[in-house]
Design a protein around this motif. Structure first.
Motif, PDB file in Angstrom:
ATOM      1  N   ALA A 297       4.474   6.010   4.639  1.00 52.49           N
ATOM      2  CA  ALA A 297       4.352   6.539   6.001  1.00 52.49           C
ATOM      3  C   ALA A 297       5.215   5.743   6.969  1.00 52.49           C
ATOM      4  CB  ALA A 297       2.888   6.513   6.443  1.00 52.49           C
ATOM      5  N   SER A 298       5.279   4.431   6.795  1.00 45.60           N
ATOM      6  CA  SER A 298       6.086   3.587   7.673  1.00 45.60           C
ATOM      7  C   SER A 298       7.557   3.980   7.613  1.00 45.60           C
ATOM      8  CB  SER A 298       5.911   2.119   7.279  1.00 45.60           C
ATOM      9  OG  SER A 298       6.735   1.284   8.062  1.00 45.60           O
TER      10      SER A 298
ATOM     11  N   THR B 226       6.064  -3.863   8.942  1.00 44.70           N
ATOM     12  CA  THR B 226       5.244  -3.548   7.772  1.00 44.70           C
ATOM     13  C   THR B 226       6.054  -3.595   6.479  1.00 44.70           C
ATOM     14  OG1 THR B 226       5.648  -1.188   8.168  1.00 44.70           O
ATOM     15  CG2 THR B 226       3.639  -2.149   9.092  1.00 44.70           C
ATOM     16  N   THR B 227       7.177  -2.893   6.462  1.00 48.18           N
ATOM     17  CA  THR B 227       7.977  -2.780   5.230  1.00 48.18           C
ATOM     18  C   THR B 227       9.358  -3.414   5.342  1.00 48.18           C
ATOM     19  OG1 THR B 227       8.941  -0.642   5.867  1.00 48.18           O
ATOM     20  CG2 THR B 227       6.847  -0.595   4.663  1.00 48.18           C
TER      21      THR B 227
ATOM     22  N   ASN C  81       0.866  -1.167   0.000  1.00 48.55           N
ATOM     23  CA  ASN C  81       0.000   0.000   0.000  1.00 48.55           C
ATOM     24  C   ASN C  81       0.905   1.220   0.000  1.00 48.55           C
ATOM     25  OD1 ASN C  81      -1.489   2.310   1.007  1.00 48.55           O
ATOM     26  ND2 ASN C  81      -3.109   0.916   1.649  1.00 48.55           N
TER      27      ASN C  81
ATOM     28  N   THR D  22       0.629   3.839   3.062  1.00 47.59           N
ATOM     29  CA  THR D  22       1.045   3.354   4.377  1.00 47.59           C
ATOM     30  C   THR D  22       2.490   2.862   4.375  1.00 47.59           C
ATOM     31  OG1 THR D  22       0.053   1.191   3.876  1.00 47.59           O
ATOM     32  CG2 THR D  22      -1.289   2.771   5.102  1.00 47.59           C
ATOM     33  N   ASN D  23       2.946   2.291   3.269  1.00 50.41           N
ATOM     34  CA  ASN D  23       4.356   1.889   3.176  1.00 50.41           C
ATOM     35  C   ASN D  23       5.265   3.105   3.273  1.00 50.41           C
ATOM     36  OD1 ASN D  23       3.698  -0.647   0.617  1.00 50.41           O
ATOM     37  ND2 ASN D  23       3.399  -0.717   2.827  1.00 50.41           N
TER      38      ASN D  23
END
Length: 244
Positions: free
Chosen positions: A135-136, A189-190, A129, A132-133
């Motif tokens: 933002a991470s 997440t990433t 995404n 969100t990626n």
């Protein structure tokens, strides 16, 4: 030894040990196969410690273009030296990936999944995404740079000699714990690049090296671990200046 060579060797050590722990956990047939996220995050934290111990006395151990840009914004590094630092860091990332591959070649050959092979070198989001990626990576790097500013802004006296925390081996332990905390709390997440050279150098290696059974190098995602950390570093500088 000069600054650029120190950054190159320090980043090579960082990526050799960082990519190495990922290879040990996810490649087929290693002694650490399937040992999990805690091993990966701990290995990366210790990789940072080793890199900072080596490069710290010469450059303060940036090992990361986001750190270099933040230090230049903070006027702790001339902007004229920034391109040389970043090129040295990317080259070190490439060299660290090469050494990782040499050590684990048999295990790369034994691993069938091409995505797993790429995952040794480059970050891959578990849920893709863009917003969100990105933002991470921004938030993770913000935490890294923001806290580094406060570490390097203090002094400690040891045996009558005052040294800046965050520089050299004296600062290696707190920075290693900082990276460990980011990995454990924010990295799921990433894969928490939080360092453009950590992702770009090894991704370049994956792209050009004849690795058996490798797939695409996923260049469509590669801009996120570059732009995200740089944005996070700039935001950390701005907030630090505002509150200080």
């Amino acid at each position: 030894m000069n600054h650029y060579l120190a950054e190159f060797i320090g980043t090579t050590l960082l990526l050799l040990l960082g990519n190495g722990v990922v290879a040990n956990v996810i490649l087929k047939g290693t002694k650490g196969e399937n040992s999990g996220w805690i091993v990966i995050t701990t290995g990366w934290a210790l990789a940072v410690y080793i890199g900072v111990v080596f490069a710290g006395p010469y450059t303060g151990a940036h090992l990361n273009p986001a750190v270099t840009i933040a230090m230049a914004l903070h006027k702790a590094l001339p902007w004229t030296e920034v391109p040389g630092y970043i090129l040295a860091q990317i080259a070190g990332g490439f060299c660290g990936a090469l050494l990782t591959y040499i050590i684990h070649k048999d295990h790369f050959d034994a691993t069938a999944d091409p995505t797993t092979k790429l995952g040794v070198f480059a970050t891959i989001p578990n849920i893709r995404n863009t917003a969100t990626n990105l933002a991470s990576e921004i938030i993770g790097t913000f935490v890294l740079i923001f806290v580094i500013f406060f570490i390097t802004g203090q002094d400690v006296t040891i045996n009558g000699k005052t040294e800046p925390i965050g520089m050299g081996s004296l600062g290696a332990i707190p920075v290693a714990f900082l990276v460990w905390a980011i990995g454990l709390s924010l990295g799921g997440t990433t894969g928490y690049a939080i360092n453009p050279a950590r992702d770009l150098g090894p991704r370049l290696f994956h792209a050009i090296w004849p690795i058996k059974g490798k797939g695409d190098s996923d260049w469509s995602y590669a801009w996120i671990p570059i732009i995200g950390p740089i944005t996070g570093a700039v935001l950390a500088f701005v907030v630090y200046i505002l509150i200080k």
